[in-house]
Write a protein that holds these residues in place. Structure first.
Motif, PDB file in Angstrom:
ATOM      1  N   TYR A 153       0.819  -1.356   0.116  1.00 26.97           N
ATOM      2  CA  TYR A 153       0.102  -0.051   0.232  1.00 26.97           C
ATOM      3  C   TYR A 153       0.874   1.349  -0.018  1.00 26.97           C
ATOM      4  CZ  TYR A 153      -4.266  -2.282   1.280  1.00 26.97           C
ATOM      5  OH  TYR A 153      -5.530  -3.208   1.223  1.00 26.97           O
TER       6      TYR A 153
ATOM      7  N   ALA B 175      -3.682   3.252  -0.682  1.00 24.19           N
ATOM      8  CA  ALA B 175      -4.075   2.718  -1.854  1.00 24.19           C
ATOM      9  C   ALA B 175      -3.183   1.568  -2.433  1.00 24.19           C
ATOM     10  CB  ALA B 175      -4.159   3.770  -3.061  1.00 24.19           C
ATOM     11  N   ARG B 176      -3.644   0.439  -2.932  1.00 23.60           N
ATOM     12  CA  ARG B 176      -2.716  -0.619  -3.466  1.00 23.60           C
ATOM     13  C   ARG B 176      -1.867   0.074  -4.597  1.00 23.60           C
ATOM     14  NH1 ARG B 176      -6.988  -5.717  -3.422  1.00 23.60           N
ATOM     15  NH2 ARG B 176      -6.799  -6.020  -1.195  1.00 23.60           N
ATOM     16  N   THR B 177      -0.791  -0.390  -4.700  1.00 24.43           N
ATOM     17  CA  THR B 177       0.278   0.079  -5.461  1.00 24.43           C
ATOM     18  C   THR B 177       1.112  -1.275  -6.150  1.00 24.43           C
ATOM     19  OG1 THR B 177       1.879   1.453  -6.080  1.00 24.43           O
ATOM     20  CG2 THR B 177       2.042   0.712  -4.026  1.00 24.43           C
TER      21      THR B 177
ATOM     22  N   GLU C 291       2.560  -4.693  -8.202  1.00 20.28           N
ATOM     23  CA  GLU C 291       1.809  -5.978  -8.341  1.00 20.28           C
ATOM     24  C   GLU C 291       1.203  -6.713  -7.001  1.00 20.28           C
ATOM     25  OE1 GLU C 291       3.985  -8.821 -10.513  1.00 20.28           O
ATOM     26  OE2 GLU C 291       4.212  -7.499 -12.228  1.00 20.28           O
ATOM     27  N   TRP C 292      -0.009  -6.978  -7.001  1.00 25.58           N
ATOM     28  CA  TRP C 292      -0.513  -7.725  -5.944  1.00 25.58           C
ATOM     29  C   TRP C 292      -0.894  -9.402  -6.444  1.00 25.58           C
ATOM     30  CZ3 TRP C 292      -2.784  -6.711  -0.907  1.00 25.58           C
ATOM     31  CH2 TRP C 292      -2.505  -5.520  -0.502  1.00 25.58           C
TER      32      TRP C 292
ATOM     33  N   ASN D  11      -1.634  -5.472 -11.589  1.00 21.13           N
ATOM     34  CA  ASN D  11      -0.933  -4.352 -11.384  1.00 21.13           C
ATOM     35  C   ASN D  11      -1.542  -3.157 -11.123  1.00 21.13           C
ATOM     36  OD1 ASN D  11       1.303  -2.404 -11.645  1.00 21.13           O
ATOM     37  ND2 ASN D  11       2.415  -3.558 -12.683  1.00 21.13           N
ATOM     38  N   TYR D  12      -1.514  -2.560  -9.873  1.00 20.46           N
ATOM     39  CA  TYR D  12      -2.410  -1.321  -9.610  1.00 20.46           C
ATOM     40  C   TYR D  12      -1.736  -0.139 -10.213  1.00 20.46           C
ATOM     41  CZ  TYR D  12      -5.417  -3.948  -6.442  1.00 20.46           C
ATOM     42  OH  TYR D  12      -6.610  -5.006  -6.136  1.00 20.46           O
ATOM     43  N   SER D  13      -0.201  -0.209 -10.489  1.00 21.42           N
ATOM     44  CA  SER D  13       0.196   0.961 -10.964  1.00 21.42           C
ATOM     45  C   SER D  13      -0.236   1.271 -12.323  1.00 21.42           C
ATOM     46  CB  SER D  13       1.807   0.593 -11.023  1.00 21.42           C
ATOM     47  OG  SER D  13       2.408   0.635  -9.557  1.00 21.42           O
TER      48      SER D  13
ATOM     49  N   ASP E  28      -2.922  -0.401 -13.837  1.00 19.74           N
ATOM     50  CA  ASP E  28      -4.228  -1.317 -13.831  1.00 19.74           C
ATOM     51  C   ASP E  28      -4.349  -2.104 -15.030  1.00 19.74           C
ATOM     52  OD1 ASP E  28      -5.707   0.489 -11.918  1.00 19.74           O
ATOM     53  OD2 ASP E  28      -5.937   2.136 -13.409  1.00 19.74           O
TER      54      ASP E  28
ATOM     55  N   ILE F 268     -11.461  -7.438  -8.349  1.00 18.48           N
ATOM     56  CA  ILE F 268      -9.968  -7.691  -8.236  1.00 18.48           C
ATOM     57  C   ILE F 268      -9.756  -7.884  -6.763  1.00 18.48           C
ATOM     58  CG2 ILE F 268      -7.863  -6.387  -8.566  1.00 18.48           C
ATOM     59  CD1 ILE F 268      -9.442  -4.433 -10.445  1.00 18.48           C
TER      60      ILE F 268
ATOM     61  N   GLU G 100     -13.437  -1.441  -8.357  1.00 13.57           N
ATOM     62  CA  GLU G 100     -12.667  -2.432  -8.133  1.00 13.57           C
ATOM     63  C   GLU G 100     -12.962  -3.822  -8.907  1.00 13.57           C
ATOM     64  OE1 GLU G 100      -9.760  -2.632  -6.137  1.00 13.57           O
ATOM     65  OE2 GLU G 100     -10.175  -0.430  -5.723  1.00 13.57           O
TER      66      GLU G 100
END
Length: 273
Positions: free
Chosen positions: A66, A70-72, A74-75, A90-92, A94, A128, A196
């Motif tokens: 985080y 906010a998530r950032t 790769e998750w 990948n939240y960076s 999307d 997600i 999400e």
């Protein structure tokens, strides 16, 4: 050059130490799941590494970082049943990097003209997160209203939601009402998850879709005198993929007592919920 390198290492070490001192580790447990994350002491926002594990199997269901709540980056998300990888996002930027196709449905309720129909899809509507995480989030801290237990009621609430081609959530449409408190709670939790969702895809193109949330409230009656218990009220083994169900049960325990008053026998029943 060596001095510059040593200076850089020193500065990096100081920054890392200061950053570590600013973060506070927290742990939350709900049901069979444990979440570990870090809070920035100054901003009170989530920052740094976070992960969720299933306590009985030790499987990691989510892991990533985080930044300012906010998530950032790769998750990675897993499946709580099989322990397999489910999704990498990948939240960076999307982007969906990986999806385990064996763990998702090949059909979904998508828009067809002015209606919605069950059709074959390249990819169903996705939340997600880990497999079935959306159900756990909706069910977390959800309580059966005291009035329902007091009156010994059973029933279900059914809400319909819509997700457009961009993944935007709208709704709900109340299909069947049973508990206004529970329906409002579900809607509040889902509204916080807007943004999400990944839209369903048909023939390579994103399409609008719909899904339902069904909250089942069942009553089990247990009679202490003979130990018999009523069978399960709900069967959700064959629930279609566009219906997310939450089962909630409570029991009425009846204790039978016989009191001898002279030559008479008085039978009384005490009910506890």
């Amino acid at each position: 050059m060596l001095r510059l390198l040593l200076l850089f290492i020193s500065i990096t070490t100081i920054i890392s130490t200061v950053s570590a001192q600013k973060l506070k580790k927290r742990t939350e447990e709900y049901g069979d799941f444990k979440e570990v994350y870090h809070i920035d002491k100054a901003t009170k926002f989530r920052c740094g590494e976070s992960f969720v594990v299933k306590k009985t199997t030790k499987d990691t269901l989510a892991i990533g970082r985080y930044f300012n709540a906010a998530r950032t980056g790769e998750w990675r998300f897993g499946d709580s049943k099989s322990g397999e990888d489910y999704m990498i996002f990948n939240y960076s930027n999307d982007s969906l990097i990986y999806l385990n196709q064996e763990l998702v449905a090949d059909s979904f309720l998508v828009r067809a003209g002015d209606n919605y129909e069950v059709k074959k899809v390249d990819r169903p509507l996705l939340y997600i997160g880990s497999k079935n995480e959306i159900v756990r989030l909706m069910g977390k801290d959800l309580e059966i209203p005291h009035e329902i237990m007091k009156e010994g009621k059973s029933g279900f609430s059914l809400l319909e939601y819509f997700v457009d081609e961009q993944g935007n959530l709208s709704g709900p449409k109340l299909i069947s009402g049973f508990s206004r408190d529970i329906e409002q709670s579900i809607n509040h939790k889902l509204s916080r998850l807007s943004g999400e969702f990944l839209p369903a895809i048909v023939d390579g193109n994103p399409v609008a879709s719909t899904f339902f949330v069904q909250v089942n409230i069942g009553l089990d009656k247990e009679l202490f005198s003979d130990g018999k218990k009523a069978p399960g009220f709900w069967s959700t083994d064959k629930m279609p993929p566009y219906i997310f169900h939450i089962d909630m049960n409570y029991s009425i325990q009846t204790r039978i007592r016989k009191v001898y008053i002279g030559t008479k026998v008085v039978t009384t029943k005490d009910e506890m919920r």
